[in-house]
Every structure is written in C-alpha cells, then in structure tokens.
Scaffold this active site. Structure first.
Site, PDB file in Angstrom:
ATOM      1  N   TYR A  28      41.660  53.580  21.675  1.00  0.00           N
ATOM      2  CA  TYR A  28      40.571  53.436  20.705  1.00  0.00           C
ATOM      3  C   TYR A  28      39.261  53.990  21.232  1.00  0.00           C
ATOM      4  O   TYR A  28      38.441  54.500  20.467  1.00  0.00           O
ATOM      5  CB  TYR A  28      40.416  51.976  20.273  1.00  0.00           C
ATOM      6  CG  TYR A  28      41.439  51.583  19.228  1.00  0.00           C
ATOM      7  CD1 TYR A  28      41.504  52.276  18.029  1.00  0.00           C
ATOM      8  CD2 TYR A  28      42.341  50.550  19.441  1.00  0.00           C
ATOM      9  CE1 TYR A  28      42.450  51.951  17.068  1.00  0.00           C
ATOM     10  CE2 TYR A  28      43.283  50.207  18.494  1.00  0.00           C
ATOM     11  CZ  TYR A  28      43.326  50.910  17.303  1.00  0.00           C
ATOM     12  OH  TYR A  28      44.247  50.599  16.353  1.00  0.00           O
TER      13      TYR A  28
ATOM     14  N   GLU B  46      69.276  40.160  30.696  1.00  0.00           N
ATOM     15  CA  GLU B  46      68.718  41.169  29.787  1.00  0.00           C
ATOM     16  C   GLU B  46      68.108  40.557  28.532  1.00  0.00           C
ATOM     17  O   GLU B  46      66.974  40.829  28.189  1.00  0.00           O
ATOM     18  CB  GLU B  46      69.800  42.181  29.371  1.00  0.00           C
ATOM     19  CG  GLU B  46      69.303  43.138  28.281  1.00  0.00           C
ATOM     20  CD  GLU B  46      70.318  44.186  27.874  1.00  0.00           C
ATOM     21  OE1 GLU B  46      71.303  44.385  28.610  1.00  0.00           O
ATOM     22  OE2 GLU B  46      70.124  44.812  26.820  1.00  0.00           O
TER      23      GLU B  46
ATOM     24  N   ASP C 197      73.998  43.642  29.215  1.00  0.00           N
ATOM     25  CA  ASP C 197      75.064  44.087  28.314  1.00  0.00           C
ATOM     26  C   ASP C 197      75.938  45.125  29.004  1.00  0.00           C
ATOM     27  O   ASP C 197      75.460  45.885  29.849  1.00  0.00           O
ATOM     28  CB  ASP C 197      74.483  44.744  27.047  1.00  0.00           C
ATOM     29  CG  ASP C 197      73.906  43.715  26.081  1.00  0.00           C
ATOM     30  OD1 ASP C 197      74.193  42.518  26.258  1.00  0.00           O
ATOM     31  OD2 ASP C 197      73.173  44.127  25.155  1.00  0.00           O
TER      32      ASP C 197
END
Lengths: 570, 367
Positions: free
Chosen positions: B99, B195, B247
């Site tokens: 910004y 995870e 996973d």
C-alpha cells in the site's frame, strides 16, 4: 446480356403446354456439358420426337417408364443446383444473375455501367425484382431465347473472360419466378436508334422453349439499355448473404460501376463509382492444346475444316506454330499430311499424348482482364477507409490449358475493422463476388493455408486469421472452375491454390512491413514514455537513501536519461 | 540469528552502499547494475552434513535498461522504504509495504505479488531475513499443544512470561512471527509436526500429547518461516526428535516436508536458520497406503508433474535413494491418500493403532 447467336427458330408461337407429355431429346447431353462441345443446345421443333440415336432408346418397349428429361424440367426439380435452394437465396441469385448480365453487356460494349436495382415487396412472401442497365440493349429477335430458354447463350463456347459463362442464370431466375408465382418475366430493351420493345415471356419447361405472352413497342426514356422485371417467392434479409452485401461487393469488384439501389425497406441509396477507368477489353482465344481432353480432340478432328493435321493444330488451337505442330506430330506416327477427318481413335490418342509431352507456350494473357492493383487499392480504400492497403497481380498461369490470373489485395487497420474478429474475405471470380459456400472454396482454403503468423497476424490452426483486415482475392479466367452451376465456390485445382497462396503471401509481406513499422513506432513511443515515467523514481529513491541535494538529484536523473536514450538508438 | 538492533546499522550501510554505487556509475556515464542471487531450486545444493539447501552463488545481473527501468526504480524505492523502517525502528507488513507503493505514482505495484517479489529480491540481495529490513509477513506461524512451556517476554513490561502449552484445553498456543527471544522448558520425548489443522484438532481433543508424552505442532500447509524456525530452535535447544505427519501425496512430501526439513529454493540464503534438518518422515508413506489399505484418490495432473519434477530437479530427492524409491512407488500407484483417510478404520484408529505402530519403529522413518 446473353447476346446469343440469333435463333431462327425462337418460336414466338409455341404453345404453353407447361406440363405436356412430349419431351426434348437433348437432355442426356447436358450432363457432359463441361467438357464437350456436343452440349450445344439445338432444341428445335423437329427434335421434339425422340431420336432413335439417344442412349435411352433401348428402353423403347417400356415407354411408360423411360423418358427423356428436358433441361428445364431437370433444373426445375434441382433448383438448388442453380442457387434457388431457399427464398432469401433465390432473391439474391435473381439479382445477381441480372446484374452480372448487365455488367457483361456494358463491358463488351465499352459502356461505363450504371445499374438500377429495385426490390419491392408485393405480398408476404413475394417480391418484385427490377434490374435496369444502360447497356447496348438486345434486339427483339433474340430476347425470347435469351430469357426464355435455359442453356442458351453466347458465353459458353467461347474462351473469353466474362461473368456469366453457362447461359443458365437469368432464364433460371425467370423459371423460378414462373414456378413460384405463375407470372411471366417482363423485359424492356432498346438498341440504339431503334424503338424499345416490351416482352412478356414464360418458359415451357417440357421443351425448354420460350413462350411469348406479349410483345409490344413502347416509349422508353433511355436511348439504349435493358430492364428485366420478375416476381418471385422470396424473402428479404439484411446482413451477410444479403442483396445489400452483394451489391456492395459488386461495387468493390467493379470500381467503375455505379449502382442505384432501392431496397424493399429503408431508403434508396447510390453506391458511387471509385474510378472512371473501364476494365481492359478481354479478347477471345482459341483453346490451348493442353486444355483439351481426348474426347474433345476427337470431336475437333471430326469437325475441323483443315485439310491436314498440321493445319488443324495451327488453326484450331492457340500457341501452335508450324514448328510446334511438326514437333507434336513427330512424336506420333502420323504424317503432317494426314486428313484430320480420317484420323481414327488410336491416332487421336497418340496425338493427345504427344501434345501432353510437348513444350507449348502458355496461353496468351490478353484474354484476361484483371481489376488492376491501382483500381483494387482505390476500391478497397473507398469502401473501407483503411490505414494501409496493398495489392498484387500475379502473372498469368494455366490450369488444364485455361489461362487464369490471381489478384490479391489486403486492407489493414482503420475504423471499419475490429481487431479481434476474423478477417473479412472477399472472393471474386471474373469480377463477381462469391457469396456462399465459403469453406468449400479454393480461395478460402488457400487463405487459411497461409502461415499468417509470419506476417504478424494472429491465426489458430486451420482457421481464418484474426486481424483488423480485409483480404480480397480475384480470379480472372476464360473459364472459372466452379464447384457447381450456382457458381458459389472455386474448385481446388493445385495450380489455382498455389497462385492464390503466392498472391496472398506477397501482399501479406507488405502488410507485415506496415505492421512492423507501426509496432516499432509504438515501441519507441512506449520506451520513451517509460524512461520519462520511471527515471524520476530512481532519482527520488537515491535522494532518500543518500540524502542528495535537489541539484545533484536532477543531474543524476539527466545523466541517466542520456545513458538510456543513447542505448536505445544503438 | 542476529537480532534486529544489532544488525540495524549494517543494513542501512548496505543499502547506502548499493545506492551509492548506482549513483556513482550513473554520474560516470555508465549503466548501473545490481547483482541478485538467483532464487530458484536450480541454484541450490544439498549437503546432508549441513542438512539444508545452500545457495550455489549464481547471480543474475540486473542492468538498468529501458526494459528494466521500472523494476529498477521499484527496487530502489523499496530499499529506501526499508532504510526508513530500520532507522525509525518501525515495521511494515508485506501488505502495508504494497500500500505504501500506491503513493509512488507510476512506480506503484499493481498487485501484492509484484511487491513481494521485489521485497524477496532485496532480501536476497543483502542476504538477510525480511524482518531485518523492517518487513513482516501477515501469515500465522502455526499452533502448538502439549508438554511444553514457552518463555516469552510481556510486550508492555518486558517481564518474562511463562506459557504452558498443556493449559490451552481444546485450543492451542500460536507461534509468533518472531521466535528468536523464546526459551523452552520440556520433558517431551518427541515433536509431532502435523500438516492439517483437522488431524491436529483430533489429537488435541483426545490429549494424545499426554499419553505419548510429546509436543504437537500444526503447520496448516507449507510451514511459514516462523514455524520452521520455532521447531528448529525447540528441537536444537532441547535435543528432541522431530517426526512429520503429512498427507501421502507429492505436495505433502515435496512441498511441505522438504521445505520444513531443508528449506526452500526461493529464499535459500535463509535456509541455514529456517529449516529442521533433524526432521524425519513418519507418514503417510506410499507403503502405508498399501499396509493400512487406505482409501485413495487418483493423482491429479499437477501431482504427477510435481512428483516427476522432484525426481528430476530437487537436490534433496536426488540425494536420498530411499525417497526416490518412495516417490517412484507413489507415481506407479498413481494415487494419493490423505491423513484423514485413516478414519476408514474408525475415527480414533490413528491414535490407537497407526501412530503407536509407526512410533514403535522410528528407525524405519524416511529421511
């Protein structure tokens, strides 16, 4: 107009038995029309009884089933072959045939054409089409056969560039009008220094003969010219494939024509001519030996007046000198002195083979009348107001012994185009725009075949390129090979597709140069603005980090500008 | 890891040196240039003794030309912003920096990824962490629960603050953005890094840390720098092993586990601190999918590409034979299995069977 050979038998008294029992004997031949002179239509009253020589004669004992078919009957049933498949196309084809004839007549007479086209709606699904020209006019004697009989005309047997070539068009339109409304066609024509005649004509589909409903002398304001008027079942549309679009393209293809058009809806308008230069006159030529097939050669041998083979070759063909004739005959076992009439089939075949293997000069090119680079550019600029325009005329080439010539022109940029739409493709054949069957046409296929990306134009595989651009391709030939009688698409002869590609590529290169120049300028402009935009920020950052004085910052910025601008020029 | 204060001056000096060399060159009439280390996997090497991805030292030179003038200007303005932040002892998030650029008129960034890239370039140029430049990420560090006491300072008083990670109930302690000041007290036997937040929730809910005497940390996807640094400091300080439970798919293996263990390719100059070389792979391994008869999904196009890419280009996988075998096995099976797939055998199967089984033989964990 089809100012045909005068017909002595143009029967003004023939009975209008539209669906009678009697048949014409000549129909069997019409299918071989394309390749043989035998197709010349000799419809006479004498021939109205079946000839024992016709191929169908073996069916005599079954008369009820086996019957001759008249040309007109055949096309009445197969109207789609002539471009009358649906009401809106019928309207377009009618206007097209009439306008083509008018332009041919004017060109042959060396008259600057001015054509009036008016379409009025008479009923829900009926329209009255009127096309008037300032051509030389037609003698009253010829009018009935020209307008009231299919396959009658002056253009089929000669080798000369013209819009019409078959002698079907306008009479087919008349026949269609008659079939759908039952009304005759009206023709007013006036030859210079003669009175104008108004004819009302119908066509007997059984006999393919005209039926004159009325013939009267009338007062007419024009000194010479022809006006055709007929009513037909049709529908009027605007946009692509419309009469409006067709007339607009006719003007594009014939920059010397002026068209006054009164559509069924909306205001009358005039499409002004872009040039006053008339197209060069196209000369008639004899067939080129390479363009003749064996059957035709045999017939020519039979019909010729020449006494010996050498003379035969020299008089009946173009580009055959005494030397070439001996060269051809030397390859056969035939003597130069042999009488053509006695040359049997085997002799004709050896002659045919000898012709194929002999080097013969290409056909003369004065039989062709290209639009011309300057006229094409003037025309495209007049119609499109483009940023850039390039045109190319290829040298004459030959397919099947017929000389032809390809012209291409490209208009690029300007307000009339959108950058993200496929290009506008104008296909012209002997100055006639082709409106239908775009994808079946050799021109479209060749244009798609060009690797447009080489010319900085977007193109997905196997599709028309996408660019703010119009491509115009014109094929001029003594015999344009259409894929069908309705003359909507050009057949893909390899010689033709090759020439089209070469012409389009050549003009494409010119366009690429133009695009590149434009891009370079835009690029330079962009780089310049880049420098001006971002250098101050480098100055600000350096000042903030190093605490430079304003003066020092300005010097640094100026030095940096110099460095970058110098490197840009290098 | 050097603290901000101590390094503050030298960062400002480095920025000034760089700017000054640009200025000198320009005023001598030459094209200025800056040399950036190449931030990609192509430019890292893996030394198992050191245990992390190390930069190979290849650099790209960004010469100031018409085409690079915009990025060049933005880089210099970003450096100027950083200098200001460090000098005033202030901070800006990555989003805030984006910004701030909106005030740079033509030189402003259109989207935040553009400003992030320039920031990463500046970071690599000086070989520092972005916090040292005064920039901080918005991202959360990760969640912790279990047998651990974190000792932090109270931001208002500066007094030490003891945070007991066993006392968060069904919630968890959130890893702060800067972890350098933290101290630890623990008697846990290992750290279990997870995870997904879902699996973490299950283990917290059933107080798995109590029965297994461990610390549970949830990464929530690819671990942030703070999360990696936290685990690294904790495991180094207290000498406890780190087991990773993700996973069974190429993303879990090559993106999450590999980044945690050896660092990333794009900020390789920092990997030395932001990695956990001790980490070992608990599961889900390709063999687990077979052994535990886990329900699977077919691998997606991107999964296959990621796996093949790892085998071909990733120095970590190129080094470890065991991993090559495992990834090849996964590719051959053509399937992937999530942590939650264990629920097929009952919701708490993971606590009662899977984890105890696996932990019984930690030597078999993939490197």
């Amino acid at each position: 107009m089809k100012k045909g050979r005068a017909s002595q038998k143009g029967g003004g008294t023939a009975q209008a038995e539209l669906f009678g029992e009697e048949t014409s004997s000549e129909m069997a031949e019409q299918k071989t029309r394309g390749s043989s002179k035998t197709s010349q239509l000799k419809v006479t009253k004498k021939n109205r009884t079946p000839s024992p020589k016709t191929p169908k004669s073996r069916g005599v004992h079954k008369v009820a089933k086996q019957r001759e078919i008249s040309v007109s009957e055949f096309f009445a049933k197969n109207r789609h072959l002539l471009g009358f498949d649906n009401p809106s196309k019928a309207l377009l084809t009618t206007v097209k045939e009439a306008v083509d004839n008018s332009l041919d007549a004017c060109d042959e007479a060396g008259i600057t054409p001015e054509i009036h086209v008016a379409i009025t709606q008479t009923q829900d699904d009926r329209y009255l089409v009127s096309v008037q020209d300032n051509g030389p006019g037609i003698t009253p004697k010829e009018i009935p056969r020209i307008f009231g009989s299919l396959l009658y005309g002056s253009k089929f047997h000669r080798l000369r560039q013209s819009r019409g070539q078959q002698g079907i068009g306008i009479s087919a339109a008349g026949m269609y009008g008659q079939l759908t409304t039952g009304k005759p066609m009206t023709i007013v024509s006036r030859v210079k220094r003669n009175k104008a005649h108004r004819f009302s004509i119908m066509l007997d589909t059984n006999t393919n003969l005209p039926v004159i409903k009325s013939d009267e002398e009338v007062e007419w304001e024009s000194k010479h010219g022809t006006c055709v008027e007929l009513e037909l079942e049709a529908s009027y549309k605007s946009g692509r494939h419309s009469v409006d679009d067709y007339l607009w393209q006719i003007a594009l293809a014939n920059p010397h024509v002026e068209i006054h058009y009164t559509p069924p809806k909306g205001d009358a308008r005039t499409i002004a001519r872009a040039t006053k230069v008339l197209p060069a006159e196209a000369k008639e030529i004899k067939p080129h030996p390479r363009g003749v097939e064996l059957g035709q050669l045999m017939k020519m041998l039979k019909d010729t007046r020449a006494r010996n083979l050498s003379a035969f070759l020299q008089t009946e063909f173009s580009r055959v000198s005494g030397k070439v004739a001996s060269e051809i005959l030397a390859k056969t076992k035939l003597s130069e002195k042999t009488s053509p009439a006695r040359a049997h089939r085997d002799a004709a075949e050896s002659l045919y083979k000898a012709i194929q293997s002999t080097k013969i000069m290409n056909p003369a090119t004065n039989c062709l009348s290209p639009i011309g680079d300057d006229q094409l550019i003037a025309s495209l600029m007049e119609r499109h107001d483009a940023d850039f325009c390039a045109a190319i005329t290829r040298p004459t080439a030959v397919y099947r012994g017929n000389p032809f010539l390809i012209e291409a022109a490209i208009a690029y940029g300007g307000k009339s185009f959108s950058a993200d739409e496929p290009i506008k493709l104008y296909r012209l054949a002997n100055r006639v725009p082709l409106m239908y069957q775009k994808m079946a046409c050799a021109i479209s296929k060749s244009v798609i075949d060009v690797a447009w990306r080489n010319y900085l134009v977007q193109q997905s595989r196997g599709a028309m390129p996408v660019a703010p651009m119009a491509v115009l391709v014109h094929i001029a030939s003594v015999w344009v090979p259409f894929t069908s009688e309705s003359k909507e698409a050009i057949a893909s002869y390899p010689e033709i597709t090759k020439e089209v590609k070469l012409a389009v590529q050549e003009s494409g290169r010119k366009v690429a140069t133009h695009i590149r120049r434009g891009r370079r300028l835009a690029d330079q402009e962009k780089k310049k603005s880049y420098i001006e935009k971002y250098i101050p920020h480098i100055g600000i950052a350096l000042q903030e980090i190093l605490g430079l004085t304003d003066a020092k910052r300005t010097t640094t910025e100026n030095n940096l500008k110099d460095i970058l601008e110098k490197s840009r020029k290098l | 890891m050097a603290t901000k204060k101590k390094n503050g001056n030298s960062i400002v000096d480095q920025i000034r040196d760089e700017a000054s060399s640009v200025e000198t060159k320009v005023n001598r009439g030459a094209k200025p240039a800056m040399k950036f280390p190449i931030r990609s996997l192509q430019n890292v090497k893996y030394d198992p003794k050191k245990g992390f991805f190390e930069m190979r030292g290849r650099k790209k030179e960004r010469t100031l030309t018409v085409n690079t003038v915009k990025t060049f200007a933005q880089t210099l303005r970003m450096m100027s912003l950083s200098k200001e932040l460090v000098e005033t002892d202030d901070i800006a998030t990555k989003r805030e920096a984006y910004y701030v650029s909106k005030n740079w008129e033509e030189a402003r960034f259109k989207e935040q990824p553009e400003s992030d890239t320039v920031m990463d370039d500046v970071e690599a140029l000086f070989g520092v962490n972005r916090e040292q430049l005064g920039f901080i990420p918005e991202e959360k560090g990760g969640d912790v629960a279990g047998q651990l006491v974190v000792i932090d300072n109270d931001p208002s008083t500066g007094q030490p603050l003891r945070i007991d990670c066993t006392k968060f109930g069904s919630g968890a302690y959130s890893i702060p953005i800067s972890v350098e000041q933290l101290k630890f007290e623990t008697k846990a036997k290992f750290i279990l890094v997870i995870e997904t937040a879902g699996m973490f929730q299950r283990l917290v809910k059933h107080s798995y840390w109590k029965s297994a005497n461990c610390i549970l940390i949830s990464m929530g996807g690819v671990p942030t720098r703070a999360c990696r640094r936290f685990i690294r400091r904790l495991s180094d300080d207290k000498r406890i092993p780190v087991y990773v439970f993700v996973d069974g798919d190429p993303y879990g293996i090559s993106n999450i586990y590999r980044t945690l263990k050896v660092g990333s390719g794009s900020a390789a100059h920092l990997n030395e601190f932001f990695c956990v070389p001790k980490a070992r792979f608990l599961g889900i391994t390709p063999q687990d999918i077979i052994d535990y008869e886990l329900p699977t999904h077919p691998m997606k196009e991107v999964d296959i590409k990621r796996a093949k890419d790892a085998l071909k280009n990733d120095p970590f996988f190129l080094h470890h034979k065991a991993w090559q075998t495992a990834v090849r096995q996964l590719l051959k099976m053509g399937v992937r299995a999530e942590q939650q797939a264990l629920a097929k055998h009952g919701l708490n199967y993971v606590i009662e069977e899977y984890l105890p089984n696996k932990l019984a033989n930690t030597k078999a964990f993939l490197p």
